[in-house]
Scaffold this motif. Sequence first.
Motif, PDB file in Angstrom:
ATOM      1  N   ASN A  11       0.806  -1.220   0.000  1.00 37.02           N
ATOM      2  CA  ASN A  11       0.000   0.000   0.000  1.00 37.02           C
ATOM      3  C   ASN A  11       0.841   1.272   0.000  1.00 37.02           C
ATOM      4  OD1 ASN A  11       0.178  -1.175   2.888  1.00 37.02           O
ATOM      5  ND2 ASN A  11      -0.132   1.013   3.248  1.00 37.02           N
ATOM      6  N   LYS A  12       2.158   1.147   0.214  1.00 34.12           N
ATOM      7  CA  LYS A  12       3.020   2.321   0.186  1.00 34.12           C
ATOM      8  C   LYS A  12       4.468   1.899  -0.031  1.00 34.12           C
ATOM      9  CE  LYS A  12       3.791   2.484   5.214  1.00 34.12           C
ATOM     10  NZ  LYS A  12       3.751   3.359   6.416  1.00 34.12           N
ATOM     11  N   TYR A  16       4.468  -0.513  -2.958  1.00 37.00           N
ATOM     12  CA  TYR A  16       3.554   0.172  -3.875  1.00 37.00           C
ATOM     13  C   TYR A  16       4.217   0.402  -5.224  1.00 37.00           C
ATOM     14  CZ  TYR A  16       0.656   3.778  -5.991  1.00 37.00           C
ATOM     15  OH  TYR A  16      -0.122   4.494  -6.886  1.00 37.00           O
ATOM     16  N   VAL A  31      -2.625  -6.123  -4.465  1.00 37.44           N
ATOM     17  CA  VAL A  31      -2.013  -5.279  -3.443  1.00 37.44           C
ATOM     18  C   VAL A  31      -2.314  -5.857  -2.066  1.00 37.44           C
ATOM     19  CG1 VAL A  31      -1.993  -2.970  -2.420  1.00 37.44           C
ATOM     20  CG2 VAL A  31      -2.166  -3.245  -4.908  1.00 37.44           C
ATOM     21  N   ALA A  33      -2.295  -5.800   1.709  1.00 39.05           N
ATOM     22  CA  ALA A  33      -2.223  -4.750   2.723  1.00 39.05           C
ATOM     23  C   ALA A  33      -2.919  -5.216   3.986  1.00 39.05           C
ATOM     24  CB  ALA A  33      -2.877  -3.461   2.212  1.00 39.05           C
ATOM     25  N   ARG A  38      -6.256   1.335   3.616  1.00 36.10           N
ATOM     26  CA  ARG A  38      -5.039   1.763   2.939  1.00 36.10           C
ATOM     27  C   ARG A  38      -4.811   0.951   1.663  1.00 36.10           C
ATOM     28  NH1 ARG A  38      -0.878   2.533   8.110  1.00 36.10           N
ATOM     29  NH2 ARG A  38      -2.022   4.283   9.053  1.00 36.10           N
ATOM     30  N   GLY A  39      -5.176  -0.314   1.707  1.00 36.45           N
ATOM     31  CA  GLY A  39      -5.062  -1.139   0.509  1.00 36.45           C
ATOM     32  C   GLY A  39      -5.976  -0.641  -0.594  1.00 36.45           C
ATOM     33  N   ALA A  42      -4.615   2.538  -2.164  1.00 40.57           N
ATOM     34  CA  ALA A  42      -3.502   2.262  -3.072  1.00 40.57           C
ATOM     35  C   ALA A  42      -4.010   1.721  -4.402  1.00 40.57           C
ATOM     36  CB  ALA A  42      -2.531   1.273  -2.431  1.00 40.57           C
ATOM     37  N   VAL A  43      -4.980   0.827  -4.333  1.00 36.59           N
ATOM     38  CA  VAL A  43      -5.551   0.254  -5.550  1.00 36.59           C
ATOM     39  C   VAL A  43      -6.223   1.340  -6.390  1.00 36.59           C
ATOM     40  CG1 VAL A  43      -7.391  -1.254  -6.416  1.00 36.59           C
ATOM     41  CG2 VAL A  43      -5.804  -2.087  -4.687  1.00 36.59           C
ATOM     42  N   GLU A  55      -7.245  -5.251  -4.402  1.00 39.20           N
ATOM     43  CA  GLU A  55      -6.764  -5.324  -3.029  1.00 39.20           C
ATOM     44  C   GLU A  55      -6.933  -6.728  -2.473  1.00 39.20           C
ATOM     45  OE1 GLU A  55      -8.113  -4.343   1.457  1.00 39.20           O
ATOM     46  OE2 GLU A  55      -9.279  -3.487  -0.199  1.00 39.20           O
ATOM     47  N   GLN A  57      -6.666  -8.223   1.369  1.00 42.18           N
ATOM     48  CA  GLN A  57      -6.381  -7.992   2.784  1.00 42.18           C
ATOM     49  C   GLN A  57      -5.456  -9.097   3.259  1.00 42.18           C
ATOM     50  OE1 GLN A  57      -7.117  -9.555   5.952  1.00 42.18           O
ATOM     51  NE2 GLN A  57      -6.065  -7.820   6.887  1.00 42.18           N
TER      52      GLN A  57
END
Length: 248
Positions: A11-12, A16, A31, A33, A38-39, A42-43, A55, A57
């Motif tokens: 996510n970063k 990322y 992604v 996360a 936050r995931g 980012a997506v 995303e 989790q």
Amino acid sequence: MTTTALITGANKGIGYETARALAARGITVLVGARDPGRGAAAVAKLRAEGADAAEVQLDVTDAASIATAAAHIDERFGALDILVNNAGIAGSFGAPSQTDLAVLREVYETNVFGVVAVTNAMLPLLRRAPAARIVNVSSEVGSIAMMMDRDGPMWQAAAVPYPSAKTALTMVTAMYAKELWDTPIKVNAANPGYCATDFNAHSGFRTAEQGAEVSVHLATLPADGPTGQHWGYRWGATDGAEYGIVAW
């Protein structure tokens, strides 16, 4: 045929940018996360740039979270082409004699045990891909040779949790490479170098994009590429080769 890549801690930061760079190559990026919000953010950013991103989790220290993520990827894609074990924590830095065992355990839970747990959960999916790639994001601080070089940049570093966890991770990488030696799957450790991210309060001299280039290179190795190596940025190298094998 869709090529899929799961990046943990994506996510970063370097994670990322790894997702971003792989997506730019036409790869579907998942992604990973720990925090769903936050995931999702980012997506959304990746999709705004045209990426095929979703995303997942994933808390690498939680067995149920890992199992759910693996089941989700299995149901949606049936296989996984690339696994980048990027999630990591720094813990605390200080003299070895002042090591806090609770911090040491916490760092190993994420940086070592989490990698093994995620890799084992995803391996059945990776085996279904034509030629999967596993990339474990390590660090030069885990290099015993560099740490013991009095003239090198690592000499001033003397802490137990993070460096020793990265040393363990390179051995974990080597052991998986041995197990999968006669398969199309390649397993390597990436050294992104000292990159400016939230991880180190943006104190690094390399960018997250530069760090991600190392993981992307190893994640997209050709059939004749190496396995069982620690490869990436060579801080303090005197032979003019900026990238290459990092000493164990």
